[in-house]
Design an enzyme around this catalytic site. Structure first.
Site, PDB file in Angstrom:
ATOM      1  N   VAL A   1      -6.122   2.018   7.195  1.00 59.63           N
ATOM      2  CA  VAL A   1      -6.337   0.998   8.223  1.00 59.63           C
ATOM      3  C   VAL A   1      -6.515   1.595   9.628  1.00 59.63           C
ATOM      4  CG1 VAL A   1      -5.226  -0.872   6.940  1.00 59.63           C
ATOM      5  CG2 VAL A   1      -3.866   0.512   8.530  1.00 59.63           C
TER       6      VAL A   1
ATOM      7  N   TYR B   1       7.522   7.292   4.382  1.00 63.04           N
ATOM      8  CA  TYR B   1       6.232   6.595   4.207  1.00 63.04           C
ATOM      9  C   TYR B   1       5.550   6.382   5.574  1.00 63.04           C
ATOM     10  CZ  TYR B   1       2.942   2.818   3.404  1.00 63.04           C
ATOM     11  OH  TYR B   1       1.806   2.046   3.395  1.00 63.04           O
TER      12      TYR B   1
ATOM     13  N   LYS C   1      -2.094   8.670   1.120  1.00 65.67           N
ATOM     14  CA  LYS C   1      -1.584   8.337  -0.210  1.00 65.67           C
ATOM     15  C   LYS C   1      -2.186   9.236  -1.301  1.00 65.67           C
ATOM     16  CE  LYS C   1      -0.494   3.646   1.241  1.00 65.67           C
ATOM     17  NZ  LYS C   1      -0.922   2.249   1.409  1.00 65.67           N
TER      18      LYS C   1
ATOM     19  N   SER D   1      -3.409   5.128   5.197  1.00 66.69           N
ATOM     20  CA  SER D   1      -3.336   5.187   3.728  1.00 66.69           C
ATOM     21  C   SER D   1      -4.094   6.342   3.099  1.00 66.69           C
ATOM     22  CB  SER D   1      -3.871   3.897   3.131  1.00 66.69           C
ATOM     23  OG  SER D   1      -2.854   2.957   3.072  1.00 66.69           O
TER      24      SER D   1
ATOM     25  N   TYR E   1      -8.922  -0.508  -1.362  1.00 69.05           N
ATOM     26  CA  TYR E   1      -8.285  -1.831  -1.417  1.00 69.05           C
ATOM     27  C   TYR E   1      -8.960  -2.683  -2.491  1.00 69.05           C
ATOM     28  CZ  TYR E   1      -6.764   0.139   3.010  1.00 69.05           C
ATOM     29  OH  TYR E   1      -6.277   0.988   3.971  1.00 69.05           O
TER      30      TYR E   1
END
Ligand code: GLU
Length: 334
Positions: free
Chosen positions: A288, A218, A96, A93, A270
């Site tokens: 992660v 993705y 992102k 992530s 998160y």
């Protein structure tokens, strides 16, 4: 950078007008000492940590748990490392932040009509809010939001994977960055929740492209392998008002850099972003794969990697290391 320069620069240029409570004067020697102290403390915690590697992605389940690397890259280009800072890992992530930068560049502020910028308070792969909020994901750093951002990228590039890879290589200054095929395949086969999220968003009309093509991109962005130095370098533009300090290139506008840092602070770790702001006090993004990148505006970037995750999905010892770093250096945006 000289003994007083880091702290002085922070004092003069911090986005907060007042200096940190206890700004330490930092020299090269101090920074390396601080990293070595953190490394020793982390090693002592390997046996007692309760974190677990992200085994919901089968290819990540086999990553050795008791591993730690950390890199600091100053705006002057000085690099400090400890542990496995040179070992590539799955960025997941963290990507992102980079895709958000590319998507904002192409779609402009209209992007914010399709993705919000509020913390979700729910797990990163949750479907629940989407129903209530008509397919507009809460923020670009939960999976749903990143899938919409991926869709925007697909709409603007003929070859989105090549464009993204080039961006990452350029930002990190490393032409060898590439995809981990095993992780990519693994997520493609086991990404049931992401398939559900993407189809659900599509049903509200907030995905324009073929759902499988969006998901493939993705998974591609998440499956890149980079090391701590690459990742710290790749976000230097966020510490330097949108500008890459080594090339001078304006990667994004000053305003977008500031806003991306704001979204990292509120949504980057998160549903532990509040705890993170409390204990670390820096814009950060975790993945992660066990990496966390953080930005000290106007001063430096850092990246930690330790694969075992806490119950919110953040690297347990990585979060500890960032907390210790900000305590020992006095660097924080607060
Ligand atoms: N590829 C991972 C997923 O979609 C990313 C999760 C993360 O790092 O937060 O579940």
């Amino acid at each position: 950078m000289g003994a007083r320069t880091l702290a002085a620069r922070f004092r003069c240029e911090s986005i907060m007008r007042s200096p940190p409570q206890n700004p330490h004067d930092l020299s090269r020697h101090d920074l390396q000492d601080i990293l070595s102290t953190i490394h020793a403390e982390v090693r002592e915690r390997f046996d007692t940590q309760t974190g677990k590697v992200a085994d919901y992605i089968p290819a990540l389940a086999s990553v050795p748990r008791d591993t730690f690397g950390m890199a600091v890259v100053t705006l002057d280009g000085d690099v400090y490392t400890v542990g496995e800072a040179h070992a590539p890992f799955s960025i997941q992530s963290i990507s992102k932040v980079h895709t958000l930068t590319l998507a904002l560049d192409k779609a402009g502020d209209d992007l914010w009509k399709r993705v919000g910028r509020e913390p979700s308070g729910d797990p990163f792969n949750s479907l629940i809010q989407l129903e209530h909020e008509s397919g507009i994901p809460r923020n670009p750093f939960i999976n749903a939001g990143a899938i919409v951002v991926a869709d925007v990228i697909l709409s603007h590039y003929d070859d989105p994977e090549a464009a993204f890879l080039e961006f990452m290589r350029e930002r990190a200054g490393n032409p060898d960055i590439g995809r981990d095929d095993e992780v990519w395949e693994s997520e493609r086969k086991s990404g049931y929740r992401n398939v559900a999220l993407a189809n659900f968003i599509r049903s509200f009309g907030n995905i324009e492209n073929d759902v499988q093509a969006v998901l493939d991109f993705y998974y591609f962005q998440c499956a890149l392998k980079m090391n701590c130095i690459d990742l710290a370098r790749s976000l230097q533009f966020l510490a330097d008002r949108g500008r890459c300090p080594s090339s001078g290139e304006q990667v994004t506008s000053i305003e977008r850099a500031r806003r991306t840092n704001a979204v990292m602070m509120t949504c980057g770790t998160y549903d532990a972003a509040g705890e993170f702001a409390f204990h670390v006090g820096l814009p950060a993004k975790s993945g992660v794969g066990g990496g966390i990148v953080a930005v000290v505006p106007h001063v430096l970037n850092l990246c930690v990697w330790s694969p075992a995750l806490d119950d919110k999905g953040n690297s347990q010892l990585g979060a500890y290391a960032l907390h210790r770093f900000t305590r020992m250096t006095g660097l924080s945006v607060f």
